[in-house]
Design an enzyme around this catalytic site. Structure first.
Site, short mmCIF file in Angstrom:
data_model
loop_
_atom_site.label_atom_id
_atom_site.label_comp_id
_atom_site.label_asym_id
_atom_site.label_seq_id
_atom_site.Cartn_x
_atom_site.Cartn_y
_atom_site.Cartn_z
N GLU A 60 0.75 -1.24 -0.16
CA GLU A 60 0.10 -0.04 -0.04
C GLU A 60 0.93 1.48 -0.03
O GLU A 60 0.52 2.28 -0.72
CB GLU A 60 -0.93 -0.03 1.20
CG GLU A 60 -2.15 -0.96 1.14
CD GLU A 60 -1.71 -2.48 1.55
OE1 GLU A 60 -2.63 -3.30 1.34
OE2 GLU A 60 -0.50 -2.47 2.19
N HIS A 129 -8.83 -6.03 10.61
CA HIS A 129 -9.28 -6.03 9.39
C HIS A 129 -10.60 -5.22 9.49
O HIS A 129 -11.48 -5.15 8.58
CB HIS A 129 -9.52 -7.16 8.61
CG HIS A 129 -8.23 -7.59 8.15
ND1 HIS A 129 -7.21 -8.31 9.25
CD2 HIS A 129 -7.86 -8.04 7.07
CE1 HIS A 129 -6.34 -8.69 8.43
NE2 HIS A 129 -6.50 -8.57 7.14
#
Length: 327
Positions: A60, A129
């Site tokens: 990312e 998450h």
């Protein structure tokens, strides 16, 4: 109007913007050949090819940084995070770079990026998450944040985000991807929802439920129960955009109903609803007939157990119970 899923509406918005502007590029992990982790980008690589829909390494920090650099040279990248929870590994790029480019360059460089993907709990994938960070990113000047609740809003907001010259972070919800709703037909004209415009999703007179994202759906369900079982007519205001925030719409619904419950999947400490509550008490205190109440995600890391996590998040029952304390 046609009936589309939230996922299909997002895809249609992305497809239309790829066709409208050759500088729009989709980037992210598995967005191309694999059709996206959540199938939002399904078919777009086959249609637009490798240069417009780009699979990236699992980094990312790397691909967000690359998108920011490309945006300063005229590209308009739309980057998918598989989970917004992974923002932390690209925090320097998302906040220290993207948010500050225009200011630090004296307005000479824009950063027209979109970062989109799921930002929600409720899918039982554990604490790492399941972050809901819209309040966090809205705290940084230079960033814009939106959270669509319906298929039509998903399409209209993603198109507005892509056309904006500032970084726009679109917080979606995996539990909404399969939800259906009416979406304007492209043949009827270009459908774009301006950032910073809230919408009353349900008219009411007795109390205002102010929400965004999936919390809007929970608020609408709670409003139906309140009407049917308690005779309370609740108005539901969907913020849609977190930054910029539609303060006028917030104050208007408060002046109409004089009671407010804020529904927010963020954690309560420093969340979106905390800011909204402050704005109401500062600008509309005399309109209130009761203290402002909040229904937020219970203040703990996301709980793995499905039954307990469903109770941790705002749900219609918790909203109804809070409203009943107001009368």
């Amino acid at each position: 109007m046609r009936t589309l899923t939230y996922r299909e509406a997002l895809r249609e918005g992305l497809d239309e913007e790829l066709a409208r502007d050759e500088n729009v590029v989709l980037m992210g992990e598995e967005v191309a050949q694999y059709n996206g982790a959540y199938k939002v980008t399904e078919g777009l690589w086959a249609k637009w090819g490798d240069k417009r829909v780009v699979d990236t390494p699992i980094s990312e920090a790397g691909f967000i940084g690359m998108g920011i650099g490309a945006s300063m040279l005229g590209v308009r990248p739309v980057m998918e995070l598989m989970f917004w929870s992974f923002h932390s590994v690209a925090f320097d790029q998302l906040v220290n770079n993207a948010a500050c480019v225009r200011y630090m360059s004296g307005g000479l460089c824009n950063c027209p990026i979109v970062v989109r993907g799921p930002a929600n709990g409720g899918t039982n994938v554990g604490a790492t998450h399941s972050h809901i960070p819209e309040g966090l990113f809205a705290a940084f000047p230079g960033l814009k944040v939106c959270s669509p609740a319906t298929p039509a809003d998903a399409k209209g907001l993603i198109k507005a985000a892509i056309r904006d010259n500032d970084p726009v972070y679109v917080m979606e919800n995996t539990l909404l991807y399969g939800m259906t709703g009416e979406v304007p037909d492209p043949a009827d004209g270009d459908f774009v929802i301006p950032l910073g415009k809230a919408e009353v999703k349900r008219e009411g007179a007795d109390i205002s439920l102010i929400a965004h994202g999936r919390s809007t759906i929970s608020a609408l369900q709670a409003a139906e129960t309140l009407q049917a079982e308690h005779g309370i007519n609740a108005e539901v205001l969907d913020l849609r955009s977190i930054r910029p925030l539609d303060v006028d719409a917030i104050l208007a619904t408060v002046a109409k109903t004089h009671r407010v419950v804020l529904v927010d999947e963020s954690k309560p400490f420093g969340g979106v609803s905390a800011m909204v509550s402050h704005l109401i008490q500062e600008h509309a205190f005399d309109e209130l007939d009761a203290p402002i109440k909040r229904v937020c995600t219970i203040d703990a890391p996301a709980i793995y157990s499905p039954h307990i996590e469903n109770e941790q998040l705002p749900n219609p029952r918790r909203i109804v119970e809070k409203v009943l304390t107001m009368f």
